[in-house]
Write an enzyme that holds these catalytic residues in place. Sequence first.
Site: not given
Lengths: 486, 486
Positions: A266-267, A288, A378, A382
């Site tokens: 969201s940012v 990406e 996670n 990248g």
Amino acid sequence: MDNRIRSQELRKKIMSPKEASQFIKDGMTVGTSGFTPAGYPKAVPLALADRANGGEKIKINLITGASVGEELDGELAKAGVIKRRYPYQTNNDMRNGINSGEIKFSDIHLSHMPRWIKYGFFGNIDVAVIEAVAVNVDGSIIPSTSIGCNNALVDKADKVIIEVNTSQPIELEGIHDIYDIKNPPYTQPIPLTGVEQKIGVPYIKCPLDKIAAIVVTDIKDNTRSVAPIDQDSKKMAALIVEFIVQESKKGRIPEKLLPLQSGVGSVANAILGGLEETDFQDLEIYSEVLQDSVFDLIDAGKIKFASGTSLTISPERLESFYKNLHKYREKIILRSEEISNNPEIIRRLGVIAMNTAIEFDIYGNVNSTNIQGSRMMNGIGGSGDFARNAYLSIFMTKSTAKGGDISSIVPFVKHVDHTEHDVHVVVTEQGLADLRGLSPKERAEVIIENCVHPKFKDKLRKYIESADKNSKYKHTPHNFEEAFKG
Amino acid sequence: MDNRIRSQELRKKIMSPKEASQFIKDGMTVGTSGFTPAGYPKAVPLALADRANGGEKIKINLITGASVGEELDGELAKAGVIKRRYPYQTNNDMRNGINSGEIKFSDIHLSHMPRWIKYGFFGNIDVAVIEAVAVNVDGSIIPSTSIGCNNALVDKADKVIIEVNTSQPIELEGIHDIYDIKNPPYTQPIPLTGVEQKIGVPYIKCPLDKIAAIVVTDIKDNTRSVAPIDQDSKKMAALIVEFIVQESKKGRIPEKLLPLQSGVGSVANAILGGLEETDFQDLEIYSEVLQDSVFDLIDAGKIKFASGTSLTISPERLESFYKNLHKYREKIILRSEEISNNPEIIRRLGVIAMNTAIEFDIYGNVNSTNIQGSRMMNGIGGSGDFARNAYLSIFMTKSTAKGGDISSIVPFVKHVDHTEHDVHVVVTEQGLADLRGLSPKERAEVIIENCVHPKFKDKLRKYIESADKNSKYKHTPHNFEEAFKG
């Protein structure tokens, strides 16, 4: 099927997901397409999970472009099929398997993946499973909504299984650009000098005799809705947009804004939204993942071109995306992650990188992977490829976590993914700190002053004062027992 | 002087070091040549120190290519002239000033330096002081034994002071290759595809009107003797050489060995010595510093070509170096650090990187800068540029420090310069651990088994066992209070 599987010879290879899954055997290393929940194979993994759930003993090593959807990571993790997992994931069951110690996870920079595959560092790739919108007469594959490591995997795998997904529109053909990098000592300069430039071909080369099976499916990409932008994200986005505007005024960023990379979430969406309000025109994205917000900006006439390796459209926006695909395809390109995340290109283009941190410390080191140092979230994805080579490297996080109970800015992060050397600017909803050229102690000052939540400022100020007083060496004063107490 | 200062116009600018030093004023940012104690200016810094020692209030920000010699870093630090220092140093007095908190030091990747200078991130560069072997009629400068950031500094500085050093042989002319990289959005692919390839010109462009002063000096590079190679270094070198041989046999390194980078010091020398004994022919070096051992290998007929940004010859070898310069110059090239340390080139060539750690942890994170987390040693230098982009990234350290009292392998390093994502192989005199593709816990196992000194193995095994047992999350188990106790 004639416009999807483009020869009679190839159509003979069509089989059921269950039959195709038989090429995958216990102990194998399997590489798949997929980057975010986009363009990953669905039917064959589900069939593989079925076999394991039916009692068959099967464990594989799984290599993907990045994260993938529930049908692959989720179902295989739940079925206990995954022995090793590379290089990134965002799935709950996969994450639980990793954090319980059952699944061996190796967290690798995405730009390193295609090279490691091609250098043989993962050993033999037994099978590649690639989602496609179509297969050409010569066996070459038109990928769907992501590319990731597809070209490296197809090149190195013994056998290739193609999932032709009819839910992915054939109009995606032509938005891909595949350029193969030769291994050293034969590597040549990558001729890419502009975000919009095509340097390759719109398909992945694949010898016909490598294609072991073709599976037809219509299971949709399992994408998520975009979370609404909260107040804190809006504040951070506004701070970053204002910083970029000021840097441009000072002449430290070219007047014509450099290409932007932003993480998912969201940012990132709020920043792109915020840039919509500025005078910057003809924005370029070199990133990406192309998300909803990129297409909103295209609709607003603000985007000149966007390059990514994955196309993740929320369910809510999918219909309008398909309806306008003929328009969007003039403005977007998908590349392999070997190119989208390549330091050579990121430096050359001068990308402005904006990525999310879990926590950062008073000296500017960033943890973006391990909550409390042990719990994998996670992976680095990248973020390191971009941060390390960016023209400007910006990290952001909310100043507190756990409902305000703990500070996201700490004396010493419990896992380091981005070192003080790679972090130019940090941002919270409290403010922004420009760390460039500062000594560690100056960084601590400006971070505490600008970014820390008021209720934690005193504690951190006392930490550094006491560390500075009690340490003989005052370059980066620390009191480690204090830093990690409780 | 006619072959050193090549026009009457230029010779008019000759003045004493003291006079030239007057262009440097309190509060200025000064950039100098120099990379290792090679090619740095000597006379003007000494004159500047004299002024300060005579009571003049003068503080400057000092930017160099990397470390420099005693006449610059040592004398200016002692005289209290340095306010800020970028990006790397190896000088005792400079280090003491940094660790006492008096000098503000910012530790920056060397490949970032030329870009930051050119992007304006350091603000205005008031004066550049560049050592040269000669100045051409048009003002262009022939550097001496190093290049570093010279071209970026000359380009951005308001004024340039040239130190023509007659102790540096004029025969160095022609070994330099200067290629200027344009800022984004105008950056082009760097056309370098081979270690020996020339892509630029053998001089640094400098407009005549920028040259404020020319100083003539004959103070020699203040280089150090090469330390004799101890037993531990020999063991580490042998392990690395054997690993490279085996990787080549397995086909994971091309048969024709890829270019090598190695840090400065006795292990680096031992590795090159060890490679002399193998079947590898026509070795290529793509590194920062060309030391004695490179020239030994050239003498032995083993080196095809060596590229660096600095030439550091020990006093003992200097005479034979000069005698054979006509031969060596066919085999070596000096580039700006913008090229020698460029990720684009390091990836393209597939460099095998070998760098020294202060300590590393059981999960593969490396501290290469801060002893006990607070005491700055030298800085990250180029190690991150190479490690992050190398074909293979190897770090080495002796398994114990402080005369065997403490283990160099710890639960958690007290400063992270190279993250677990960037470290492929670690080596001590005890053995070598190949970490590629392993999960964190597997890394801990192989590191403890292969690299830790026997007397510390049990303690580290117990640490991880207890952390694993007591942590709910078992991806990277830690017990931070225990890790930093005492």
